[in-house]
Structures are given as C-alpha cells and as structure tokens.
Scaffold this motif. Structure first.
Motif, PDB file in Angstrom:
ATOM      1  N   ALA A 174      52.474 -23.585  67.486  1.00  7.74           N
ATOM      2  CA  ALA A 174      52.133 -25.009  67.507  1.00  7.74           C
ATOM      3  C   ALA A 174      52.872 -25.763  66.392  1.00  7.74           C
ATOM      4  O   ALA A 174      53.341 -26.892  66.584  1.00  7.74           O
ATOM      5  N   SER A 175      53.000 -25.108  65.224  1.00  8.45           N
ATOM      6  CA  SER A 175      53.737 -25.723  64.118  1.00  8.45           C
ATOM      7  C   SER A 175      55.213 -25.874  64.469  1.00  8.45           C
ATOM      8  O   SER A 175      55.835 -26.912  64.177  1.00  8.45           O
ATOM      9  N   ASP A 176      55.788 -24.847  65.093  1.00 12.52           N
ATOM     10  CA  ASP A 176      57.190 -24.942  65.519  1.00 12.52           C
ATOM     11  C   ASP A 176      57.380 -26.054  66.546  1.00 12.52           C
ATOM     12  O   ASP A 176      58.374 -26.796  66.521  1.00 12.52           O
ATOM     13  N   TYR A 177      56.419 -26.182  67.443  1.00 12.19           N
ATOM     14  CA  TYR A 177      56.491 -27.239  68.455  1.00 12.19           C
ATOM     15  C   TYR A 177      56.408 -28.622  67.801  1.00 12.19           C
ATOM     16  O   TYR A 177      57.137 -29.552  68.177  1.00 12.19           O
ATOM     17  N   ASP A 178      55.521 -28.746  66.795  1.00  5.63           N
ATOM     18  CA  ASP A 178      55.394 -30.024  66.084  1.00  5.63           C
ATOM     19  C   ASP A 178      56.682 -30.375  65.359  1.00  5.63           C
ATOM     20  O   ASP A 178      57.097 -31.548  65.330  1.00  5.63           O
ATOM     21  N   ALA A 182      58.910 -33.586  66.068  1.00  2.51           N
ATOM     22  CA  ALA A 182      59.241 -34.519  64.995  1.00  2.51           C
ATOM     23  C   ALA A 182      60.752 -34.745  64.920  1.00  2.51           C
ATOM     24  O   ALA A 182      61.223 -35.873  64.706  1.00  2.51           O
ATOM     25  N   LYS A 183      61.532 -33.679  65.116  1.00  6.87           N
ATOM     26  CA  LYS A 183      62.990 -33.808  65.108  1.00  6.87           C
ATOM     27  C   LYS A 183      63.457 -34.660  66.279  1.00  6.87           C
ATOM     28  O   LYS A 183      64.345 -35.523  66.126  1.00  6.87           O
ATOM     29  N   ASP A 185      61.681 -36.947  67.823  1.00  8.77           N
ATOM     30  CA  ASP A 185      61.252 -38.320  67.547  1.00  8.77           C
ATOM     31  C   ASP A 185      62.186 -38.993  66.547  1.00  8.77           C
ATOM     32  O   ASP A 185      62.464 -40.200  66.654  1.00  8.77           O
ATOM     33  N   TYR A 186      62.665 -38.217  65.575  1.00  8.73           N
ATOM     34  CA  TYR A 186      63.586 -38.776  64.578  1.00  8.73           C
ATOM     35  C   TYR A 186      64.868 -39.262  65.246  1.00  8.73           C
ATOM     36  O   TYR A 186      65.337 -40.388  64.981  1.00  8.73           O
ATOM     37  N   TYR A 187      65.454 -38.436  66.124  1.00  5.85           N
ATOM     38  CA  TYR A 187      66.692 -38.837  66.788  1.00  5.85           C
ATOM     39  C   TYR A 187      66.460 -40.016  67.740  1.00  5.85           C
ATOM     40  O   TYR A 187      67.293 -40.924  67.839  1.00  5.85           O
ATOM     41  N   VAL A 188      65.315 -40.005  68.422  1.00  6.10           N
ATOM     42  CA  VAL A 188      65.017 -41.120  69.331  1.00  6.10           C
ATOM     43  C   VAL A 188      64.842 -42.414  68.541  1.00  6.10           C
ATOM     44  O   VAL A 188      65.377 -43.468  68.908  1.00  6.10           O
ATOM     45  N   ASN A 189      64.099 -42.345  67.432  1.00  8.68           N
ATOM     46  CA  ASN A 189      63.898 -43.537  66.609  1.00  8.68           C
ATOM     47  C   ASN A 189      65.208 -44.019  65.988  1.00  8.68           C
ATOM     48  O   ASN A 189      65.451 -45.234  65.881  1.00  8.68           O
ATOM     49  N   LYS A 190      66.054 -43.062  65.591  1.00 14.46           N
ATOM     50  CA  LYS A 190      67.350 -43.432  65.013  1.00 14.46           C
ATOM     51  C   LYS A 190      68.214 -44.148  66.048  1.00 14.46           C
ATOM     52  O   LYS A 190      68.867 -45.161  65.742  1.00 14.46           O
TER      53      LYS A 190
END
Length: 257
Positions: A174-178, A182-183, A185-190
C-alpha cells in the motif's frame, strides 16, 4: 488657414485643397517613419494629400498584419518548444499495479483485507466459543483440548505469527502504491501547471499585442474612411457648383434668345 487655400503635396508636388490632405506631424509616429523611409526629404510641416497617403496607409497596414503574424508564430513556437519534451502520459495506476502483483502478494492482500473485517472477528469469536464449549461440556466424553486450552493458545499464537507478516506485506505494498500515485500526481500537476502558464502567456499576448494591433488597424481604417468621405463631399460640392454654373449659363442663353 483658409478652407480654399491650396497647398503643394510634398510627394507628387501637385496642388491640393487644405481639406484634401494632412500635415506629416498629424500622422501616427510609425506611419511617419514609413513615409520618411520612402521620402527622406519630408519634414513635419510637409503637406501630403489623402490620395498619396492612402497607399502608404495600406503598406503600413500590411506591415502591422505581418508583424502580428510573426508574433503569433513566435508564441506558437515557444509553446511547442516547451511542450515537445513533455511526453509523460498519466497512468492508470490500478491497471499498472495489477499487472505487477504476484500470487504471494495477492494472498497477503486478501488476508489483510479479511483480517481487518467484522466477518473475521465474528467468525473468530464464534470459533473460540464453540472450541471452548466443546471441550468444557465434553459431549459423548470427547475432549481434544482440555482446560486451559493449550492447543487453542498454540493455534492463536500461530495465527498471530503468520497474520502479522502478511499484514505488514500488504501495508508495504500500500505504501509503494501511495508513492507511485504521488509521483503520478506530481507529473500530472506539473503538466497542468505548465499548461496554465502557457495559457496565461497566450492570453497576455492576445491582450497586449493583438489588441493593440487591432486598435491600430481600426484607427487606420477610420482615417481612410474619413479621407474618402471628405473626398466624396468635395466632389459633391464641385458637382453642385458645376451644376449651378451650367444652370446659370442656360438661363443666360435663354434670356439672350
């Protein structure tokens, strides 16, 4: 100056009425520069007829349009240079994640999911009650785990020892999935932020550049329409004066007859 005063055009050196032209100082600064490029001898007090000024206004209008097109091409190229390296595409995380899952990881997820539910708690409590009741009541004299239920304690300890690592494995996944989410989401937000920035740049270009060019074009068009209107009015006055002279000559000729 008198309305009927005639001035010499500084370009074709012909005589025109004052209303049929303007002085160079009354024109737009950029239009003045264009005239000076073609006629360096001009001064700010030079008189230019609307007839000769029309072609230079058209040239000036064409230069404004070409300049605006170059600006648009520059903005388009700038946008392309920024976006051509952004080849990242948003991922379907669940689909990508399911492709990598192994059989052991699937079991760990199922155990963690079942172990954290009310179904497990109810079944576990019911099993313990049945176990202890069977060994206390001793139906038909059968006993396989008499009090203090050592076999039950061993089973519970074994269950806890096996269940804990499986739950930890599921939590690690679950931590790896998070982290992957997050990675992503970072590229999408960028990418979204870059798109918004480029959109602001385009809007600023439209507001500050294209709008000013459009206003300049409208100003030139208005000046050309005014000059044409004045020329038409002068022609109408000349026609009326000519018709008056013709009528006067006809009257005189009729009186002589």
């Amino acid at each position: 100056m008198s309305r009927n005063e005639r001035l010499v055009d500084a370009i074709d050196h012909k005589s025109y009425l004052l209303e049929e032209g303007v002085f160079l100082s009354d024109l737009d600064k950029r239009l003045q520069k264009l005239l000076w490029q073609h006629h360096p001898q001009l001064t700010e007090k030079s008189f230019i007829s609307h007839k000769n000024l029309a072609q230079y206004r058209l040239i000036f209008l064409r230069e404004i349009v070409e300049k605006a097109n170059k600006k648009n091409d520059y903005v388009r190229e700038s946008v392309y240079e920024v976006t051509k390296d952004q080849d990242y595409k948003p991922l379907n995380l669940q689909e990508e994640w399911d492709k990598k899952i192994t059989f052991g990881q699937r079991i760990a997820d199922d155990v963690a999911r079942f172990g954290g539910s009310w179904t497990f708690i109810i079944c576990f409590v019911a099993l313990m009650i049945i176990w202890m009741a069977f060994n206390v009541i001793k139906p038909f004299g059968l006993v396989f785990d008499a009090y203090p239920f050592i076999l039950l304690n061993l089973a519970l300890s074994t269950l806890a020892a096996v269940q804990a690592p499986l739950i930890m494995m599921s939590q690690n996944r679950a931590s790896d999935y998070d982290r992957l989410q997050a990675k992503n989401d970072y590229y999408v937000n960028k990418k979204s932020e870059e798109g918004v920035r480029l959109l602001h740049a385009k809007i600023d270009h439209l507001v500050h550049q294209d709008q000013s060019d459009l206003l300049e074009i409208q100003k030139l068009q208005a000046e050309m329409l005014v000059s044409i209107t004045k020329q038409l009015a002068d022609m109408q006055e000349q026609n009326q004066a000519l018709m008056g002279k013709v009528e006067e000559l006809e009257k005189r000729s009729s009186e002589n007859v």
